[in-house]
Every structure is written in structure tokens, then in C-alpha cells.
Write an enzyme that holds these catalytic residues in place. Structure first.
Site, PDB file in Angstrom:
ATOM      1  N   TYR A 143     -14.920   4.432  -7.019  1.00 13.12           N
ATOM      2  CA  TYR A 143     -15.930   4.964  -7.940  1.00 13.12           C
ATOM      3  C   TYR A 143     -17.065   3.969  -8.185  1.00 13.12           C
ATOM      4  CZ  TYR A 143     -12.454   8.581  -9.005  1.00 13.12           C
ATOM      5  OH  TYR A 143     -11.543   9.611  -8.908  1.00 13.12           O
ATOM      6  N   LYS A 193      -1.675   3.215  -0.858  1.00 15.98           N
ATOM      7  CA  LYS A 193      -1.648   3.928   0.422  1.00 15.98           C
ATOM      8  C   LYS A 193      -1.694   2.836   1.500  1.00 15.98           C
ATOM      9  CE  LYS A 193      -1.850   7.810   2.792  1.00 15.98           C
ATOM     10  NZ  LYS A 193      -0.688   8.698   2.902  1.00 15.98           N
ATOM     11  N   ASP A 225       1.069   9.666  -1.909  1.00 19.75           N
ATOM     12  CA  ASP A 225       1.500  11.034  -1.608  1.00 19.75           C
ATOM     13  C   ASP A 225       2.949  11.253  -2.040  1.00 19.75           C
ATOM     14  OD1 ASP A 225       1.712   9.089   0.340  1.00 19.75           O
ATOM     15  OD2 ASP A 225       1.647  10.446   2.038  1.00 19.75           O
ATOM     16  N   ASP A 249      -6.706   8.524 -11.294  1.00 19.19           N
ATOM     17  CA  ASP A 249      -7.429   9.671 -11.835  1.00 19.19           C
ATOM     18  C   ASP A 249      -6.641  10.951 -11.541  1.00 19.19           C
ATOM     19  OD1 ASP A 249      -9.382  11.240 -12.882  1.00 19.19           O
ATOM     20  OD2 ASP A 249     -10.911  10.794 -11.390  1.00 19.19           O
ATOM     21  N   ASP A 253      -3.681  13.176 -14.250  1.00 16.77           N
ATOM     22  CA  ASP A 253      -3.800  14.603 -14.573  1.00 16.77           C
ATOM     23  C   ASP A 253      -2.545  15.363 -14.157  1.00 16.77           C
ATOM     24  OD1 ASP A 253      -6.184  14.352 -15.803  1.00 16.77           O
ATOM     25  OD2 ASP A 253      -7.273  15.775 -14.547  1.00 16.77           O
TER      26      ASP A 253
END
Ligand SMILES: NC(=O)c1ccc[n+]([C@@H]2O[C@H](COP(=O)([O-])OP(=O)(O)OC[C@H]3O[C@@H](n4cnc5c(N)ncnc54)[C@H](O)[C@@H]3O)[C@@H](O)[C@H]2O)c1
Length: 368
Positions: A143, A193, A225, A249, A253
Site C-alpha cells: 500500500y 507467502k 492461503d 487487510d 475482515d
């Protein structure tokens, strides 16, 4: 002798104006019950500030935040005004506060209490007892990395974003996760990852080094994942999850959905600076937005804002007993079905004000 604590309070837009006053009401009850003096300075940010001052947040108000012991925030945003193409956007207020206060870690606790089990989209046996704390790196990663741009070449539209981390950025957030795990079950799941990304390989290397500083904490490494899958399949296995900005992020959620109600989840953003009490200067907010569909109707659930105030007491003021009193009061109200329409299950729903009154009342009773 009673201590004085200076708190900046920013209700913001939409239901922020309704839920934050309930959290302040509960903090006042804590002050009276436990003998603390809270001084509240109310500030404007978001559309309300753009309308009043022409900017999402004024420099002098940022300075008030920086000098306070902690900041309590509601929400920003009004989708009906998103059509306005402007450089003056309400989100700038949050970005500026994060930058000014150097808030590098976002903490989101997800706890499925017995009363919440029926609300969860997962089967009861999967969510009973779930108590996960997700620690998301907040100021680095894709970001913020450069280059981040789009262009045209050979008749094709192209774009690039850059995931970038320094050793120091990884180290400080993983350390925070280990410190927090020490106060919980002592398990940190570091998520990356590393089979594909260089930044993730660096992340894993630094996380492993940090874990050596905390022999009392167990650290495991999981791919993002697999983590997304286990959060649905076996969420009880997690204690503290720490991860980089974008993965965090998404996972925060996903984790929030385990409770089935998004209006119950608080969050804390903590940073590099300490306040005058020697604790971390922090920024506390519900995870929900400004909910324009229900704003002004007195039906918004103030629980996430009230639980954000509990996090504030614990992490920025070191008031553990007082934080626990708020959490117990909220749990009691929920167990008795004293709730706003979004989660009331016995047909009698409270208004936002009444829900705040109940929790404040139960906090006062905590000392009796
Ligand atoms: N940190 C923030 O300030 C923040 C976070 C998320 C969204 N937003 C902004 O909020 C605005 C609305 O976004 P959205 O609709 O996607 O998300 P939202 O969280 O505002 O609302 C989603 C749904 O949940 C309900 N809801 C949310 N909080 C509730 C509460 N406390 N009690 C009862 N019901 C509640 C709403 O009524 C709505 O149906 C947008 O402008 C968005 O950018 C801000």
C-alpha cells in the site's frame, strides 16, 4: 491520587456521531467508579471537518492527537458524496493520523463468546471458544511501496504496485505480536507467502530471529492461503496472527466474520510513540464504517466503539481492571439480550443510547 488522562475524541461521520458518545459515556462511568479523571477533547475529522474547515483534519487537531494519551475514533465516509472527484477526501484524515502518530500495528481481536455462537455463519462446534488476535502491519508493504502507477505502452494499459519491507518494519511488528502473545496463550502464527515473494522470505527470516528473543512464545509460520482456509476450517487453533499489511487487510475482515456481527468488533492501532504515562500512544476505533443507511436513526450498535474504549484503557493507559470491567459489562448486556436491533434476539431492541446506558450502568455495578 487520581490520575488525569487526556483523550482526543473524534466521532467523525455517520453513526460515528452516535456510537462514540456511548463509548465516552462508558468511560465516564469508569472514571467515576474507579477514581480516574478523563479529559475529553472532541475534534472533527472526515466530511464533518471538510464541511466546517475545508480540510479532512486540521494541523492543530493532529497536534492535539499527538499530545493526547490516546485517540478514540468513530468512522469516516459518506458514499453519497463519493461522486465528488476531489483531492479533499475524508480518508486523508485517517492516513494523516496514522502517519503523524506512527501507527505501525493494527490489532483486531475476534472473540466468539457463547452468546455470539448462534450468530456465526460457521457451525457452533467450529466457533465455540474462538479467541484470535490479528496483528496487521499498517504502514508498509504494497500500500506504500514505490513505484505505484499506471501507464500505457504498446496500446495496452499497464499498472504496477510494489511490495517493499525493511527489516526494522518487520521486526517491530513481530515483536509486538510476541509481547501480546505473552499475555495470552503464547502462540504466534506468522503469515506470509514465502514460497513466492521475496518480501515474505525476509518476513519469515526476521520473524524467526525475533522468536528467538521470546523463548516463552511458540512461533509457527503459515502461508496466507492456508491461513485463510484454516480460519474457516479450524479457527480455534489460532491465538495471535501477525502479518503484513495487505494480507492483514484481507484476513482481518475474514476473521471478523467469525462472530457473525461486524458491529461488535473493536480495533487498536499502536505505534512507535509513548504517551506521558509510558504506554503506547494509540488510536482506537470500531471496525465498521459510518453506516449511512442507518445513521441518525438511533439504532446503531455502540458495542464495537465501547469495546474500543476498553482496548484504549488497557493498551494506552495500562488500566487492565477497568478494561476488563467494560468487557464484562458488555458481555453481561449481550447475554441478557440487551442489544440494538442488529443483534437483539428476543424481540425487544434497545436504542443506541439505551445500549450505552446499560453498559455504563453495569460498569458502575462492577465496583459494588
Ligand atoms: N474506518 C472507517 O472509518 C471506515 C471503515 C469502513 C468503511 N468506512 C466508510 O463507511 C461508509 C459506509 O461503508 P459500508 O456501508 O461499506 O460499511 P459500514 O460498516 O458502514 O456498513 C455495512 C453494513 O453494516 C451495518 N452496520 C455497520 N456498523 C453498524 C453498527 N454499529 N450497528 C448496526 N449496523 C451496523 C450498516 O448499517 C450496513 O448495513 C463508506 O463511506 C466507507 O468508506 C469507513
Amino acid at each position: 491520587m487520581s490520575q488525569t488522562y487526556n483523550l482526543a475524541v473524534i466521532p467523525g461521520d455517520g453513526i460515528g456521531q452516535e456510537v462514540v458518545p456511548q463509548a465516552v459515556k462508558v468511560l465516564r462511568a469508569v472514571g467515576e467508579t474507579f477514581g480516574h479523571d478523563f479529559e475529553f477533547t472532541e475534534l472533527l475529522a472526515g466530511w464533518v471537518a471538510i464541511d466546517a474547515y475545508g480540510v479532512p483534519i486540521r494541523d492543530e487537531d493532529l497536534e492535539v492527537c499527538r499530545r493526547s494519551d490516546a485517540v478514540l475514533f468513530g468512522a469516516n465516509g459518506d458514499p453519497s458524496r463519493d461522486v465528488i472527484r476531489s483531492e479533499v477526501r475524508p480518508e486523508r484524515a485517517l492516513l494523516r493520523i496514522r502517519k503523524e502518530l506512527e501507527l505501525f500495528a493494527n490489532l483486531r481481536p475476534v472473540k466468539v463468546t457463547p452468546d455470539l455462537v448462534p450468530h456465526s455463519p460457521l457451525r457452533p462446534e467450529l466457533v465455540e471458544g474462538v479467541d484470535v488476535l490479528v496483528v496487521r502491519e499498517l504502514t508498509g508493504g504494497i500500500y506504500f511501496g514505490q513505484p505505484s502507477r499506471r501507464w500505457e505502452e504498446g496500446g495496452e494499459r499497464r499498472a504496477v504496485d510494489t511490495m517493499y519491507y525493511t527489516e526494522g518494519e518487520v521486526r517491530r511488528v513481530v515483536r509486538m505480536a510476541c509481547e501480546l502473545a505473552r499475555t495470552r496463550r503464547g502462540l504466534v502464527t506468522s503469515v506470509d507467502k514465502a514460497n513466492v515473494l521475496s518480501t515474505s522470505r525476509l518476513w519469515r527470516e526476521i520473524a524467526t530471529e525475533v522468536s528467538e528473543e521470546y523463548p516463552d512464545v511458540t512461533m509457527e509460520h503459515l502461508l496466507v492461503d492456508a491461513t485463510a482456509m484454516y480460519l474457516m476450517q479450524n479457527p480455534q487453533r489460532f491465538d495471535v496472527i501477525v502479518t503484513e499489511n495487505m494480507f492483514g487487510d484481507i484476513l482481518t475482515d475474514e476473521a471478523a466474520q467469525l462472530t457473525g456481527s461486524y458491529s461488535l468488533i473493536p480495533s487498536a492501532s499502536l505505534g512507535a510513540q509513548n504517551n506521558r504515562h509510558g504506554h503506547r500512544l494509540g488510536f482506537y476505533e470500531p471496525i465498521h464504517g459510518s453506516a449511512p443507511d442507518i445513521a441518525g436513526r438511533g439504532v446503531a450498535n455502540p458495542t464495537a466503539a465501547i469495546l474500543s474504549a476498553a482496548m484504549l484503557l488497557r493498551s494506552s493507559l495500562g488500566l487492565e481492571r477497568e478494561a476488563a470491567a467494560i468487557e464484562a459489562a458488555v458481555a453481561r448486556a449481550l447475554a441478557e439480550g440487551k442489544a440494538t436491533p442488529d443483534i437483539a434476539h428476543n424481540g425487544v431492541a434497545l436504542t443506541t443510547e439505551q445500549a450505552g446506558d446499560v453498559v455504563a450502568w453495569y460498569v458502575r455495578e462492577a465496583k459494588v
